[in-house]
Design a protein around this motif. Structure first.
Motif, short mmCIF file in Angstrom:
data_model
loop_
_atom_site.label_atom_id
_atom_site.label_comp_id
_atom_site.label_asym_id
_atom_site.label_seq_id
_atom_site.Cartn_x
_atom_site.Cartn_y
_atom_site.Cartn_z
N SER A 28 -0.96 -52.43 11.81
CA SER A 28 -1.69 -52.80 13.01
C SER A 28 -1.27 -51.93 14.19
O SER A 28 -2.10 -51.52 15.02
CB SER A 28 -1.48 -54.28 13.34
N ILE A 37 -10.23 -48.38 13.30
CA ILE A 37 -10.73 -49.71 12.94
C ILE A 37 -9.70 -50.36 12.04
O ILE A 37 -9.30 -49.79 11.02
CB ILE A 37 -12.09 -49.60 12.23
N ASN A 38 -9.27 -51.58 12.41
CA ASN A 38 -8.20 -52.25 11.66
C ASN A 38 -8.80 -53.17 10.61
O ASN A 38 -9.21 -54.29 10.90
CB ASN A 38 -7.31 -53.05 12.62
N PRO A 44 -10.00 -62.60 11.94
CA PRO A 44 -11.37 -62.35 12.38
C PRO A 44 -11.39 -61.74 13.77
O PRO A 44 -10.47 -61.91 14.57
CB PRO A 44 -11.99 -63.75 12.39
N ASP A 45 -12.48 -61.02 14.07
CA ASP A 45 -12.64 -60.48 15.43
C ASP A 45 -13.63 -61.28 16.25
O ASP A 45 -14.06 -60.85 17.31
CB ASP A 45 -13.02 -59.00 15.39
N THR A 46 -13.99 -62.46 15.77
CA THR A 46 -14.76 -63.43 16.55
C THR A 46 -14.11 -64.80 16.37
O THR A 46 -13.50 -65.08 15.34
CB THR A 46 -16.22 -63.51 16.09
N ASP A 47 -14.22 -65.64 17.40
CA ASP A 47 -13.63 -66.97 17.34
C ASP A 47 -14.49 -67.90 16.48
O ASP A 47 -15.65 -67.63 16.19
CB ASP A 47 -13.51 -67.56 18.74
N SER A 246 -11.25 -69.88 11.69
CA SER A 246 -11.17 -68.62 12.45
C SER A 246 -10.47 -68.78 13.80
O SER A 246 -10.88 -68.21 14.80
CB SER A 246 -12.57 -68.03 12.64
N LYS A 379 -14.73 -59.26 9.64
CA LYS A 379 -15.00 -58.59 10.91
C LYS A 379 -16.50 -58.62 11.20
O LYS A 379 -17.32 -58.94 10.33
CB LYS A 379 -14.52 -57.13 10.85
N ARG A 380 -16.88 -58.26 12.42
CA ARG A 380 -18.29 -58.22 12.79
C ARG A 380 -19.03 -57.19 11.92
O ARG A 380 -18.47 -56.20 11.47
CB ARG A 380 -18.46 -57.85 14.26
N VAL A 383 -18.76 -53.60 13.02
CA VAL A 383 -17.45 -53.00 12.71
C VAL A 383 -17.40 -52.58 11.25
O VAL A 383 -16.94 -51.48 10.92
CB VAL A 383 -16.33 -54.00 13.04
#
Length: 396
Positions: A28, A37-38, A44-47, A246, A379-380, A383
């Protein structure tokens, strides 16, 4: 002489010698340093659901959980966990004596192993395994005995004969993870039946890490080992809100087991964090009661993301092992003429602007997973699309 530090022995406890910075922290940090891009660390990259986040805000404003919550967890959450186990699996637990709230599943694993192991006890763990397993077994003074999941027919499989052969008179417990991180394998009814029979026959305890219990795909199904004959009173089941809802930063996990096992785990847990996540416990109590449509929709969305990234990885030239669960895809890099996953992952940010995790760090035998690389797909879509586009440079 003042100001001098003794070097008679290392500062770090010998049980933790060899456990440095986790691979997740290392990769990371590499992602941040290179602007990549990780797809390494699984968050997650959204809640999660807005109503769950608002429940936490409401608890904060109402003053619920802002001071120390009860050691075993707030009653509302313990009742919700018990109801969840009954709703999904038909397992009945007393919320007052058979449920324990922890600081995420990581603390639950640590507390269970510290409570249940004596120095010299052997613990059989399925490898590749989540890295905290090895450290927690070491801290408890136990001896790790790996049984390797090996790829066959597009998935990783458990050799039941190898598992049986690994049990000795010193074996204390089995540490089982299903759905399995990092391979994405979901143990079948037949495999779990054999594990249960072995545990009963050899009088073993079992700790089951089930944090991905709601993330299984296609024709797979999650079956809790505690529901198998003879297993309820010898199984410590571990769950987590982070993966299901998440909200990984909230660190809300739990243990369900019979009263004697929960009492043992609680004895160790109270000297770790004591308590944590007060207001979030009330929010997760509400989350566990969300309708089936939430769990079905979450699983459907993750399956679509799995396929999106999996197609991109295949197009880039990876050999892809289709995961049946979790939100990770394990790949093999030998089609690129490469065999060292760690070196591959160290170079990948400069080559493609993407970060992944080498599975070799999750094996006792590094040769067993030397060419395996893990990517996360929680991820989204944009992404994942961009990551797939960048990885296609490998094909050329």
């Amino acid at each position: 002489m003042t100001g001098m530090t003794s070097t008679a022995r290392p500062h770090l406890n010998r049980r933790l010698a060899g456990f440095g910075t986790t691979i997740f922290a290392e990769m990371s940090a590499l992602a941040v340093r290179t602007g990549s891009i990780n797809l390494g660390q699984g968050f997650p990259d959204t809640d999660g659901p807005e109503e769950v986040r608002e429940a936490a805000v409401r608890a904060l404003r109402d003053g619920r959980g802002n001071q120390y919550p009860p050691g075993p967890g707030v009653p509302e959450l313990r009742a919700a966990i018990a109801a969840h186990q009954q709703r999904w699996y038909g397992l009945s637990y007393d919320p007052d004596t058979e449920v324990l709230v922890t600081a995420g599943a990581t603390e639950a694993i640590a507390a269970a192993l510290l409570a249940l192991l004596e120095p010299g006890d052997e613990v059989i763990a399925l490898e590749p395994y989540y890295d905290s397993y090895a450290a927690c077994i070491a801290m408890a003074g136990g001896t790790r005995v790996p049984v390797t999941l090996r790829p066959a027919d597009g998935r990783f499989r458990l050799d039941l004969d190898e598992l049986r052969a690994a049990v000795t008179d010193r074996t204390r417990l089995l540490l089982i993870n299903t759905p399995h991180n990092p391979t994405g394998t979901v143990l079948t009814r037949e495999e779990l039946t054999a594990i249960a029979e072995l545990a009963v026959e050899r009088d073993l305890l079992v700790v089951t890490d089930e944090v991905y219990e709601h993330l299984f795909f296609d024709d797979a199904e999650h079956l809790p080992l505690a529901a198998f004959p003879g297993m309820r009173d010898r199984t410590v089941s571990i769950g987590s809100a982070g993966k299901t809802f998440s909200f990984t930063g909230w660190k809300v996990g739990w243990v369900t087991a019979n009263g004697a096992l929960v009492s043992a785990v609680r004895t160790a847990k109270q000297y770790l964090t004591y308590v944590s996540a007060g207001p979030f416990q009330y929010a997760i109590a509400e989350a566990l009661r969300l309708p089936d449509a939430y769990f079905d929709g979450f699983r459907t969305d993750l399956r679509r993301k799995r396929d999106l990234l999996g197609d991109g990885l295949r197009a880039a030239g990876f050999e892809v092992y289709q995961p049946q669960g979790t939100y990770f895809i394990t790949t093999d890099i030998t089609p690129f003429g490469e065999k060292d996953a760690y070196a591959f992952c160290r170079a990948l940010p400069e080559r493609c602007g993407v970060v992944a995790i080498p599975n070799s760090v999750f094996y006792d035998d590094p040769d067993a997973g030397r060419s395996q690389v893990r990517f996360t797909f929680c991820k989204r879509d944009d992404v994942l699309d961009e990551a797939a586009s960048r990885l296609r440079h490998l094909a050329s």
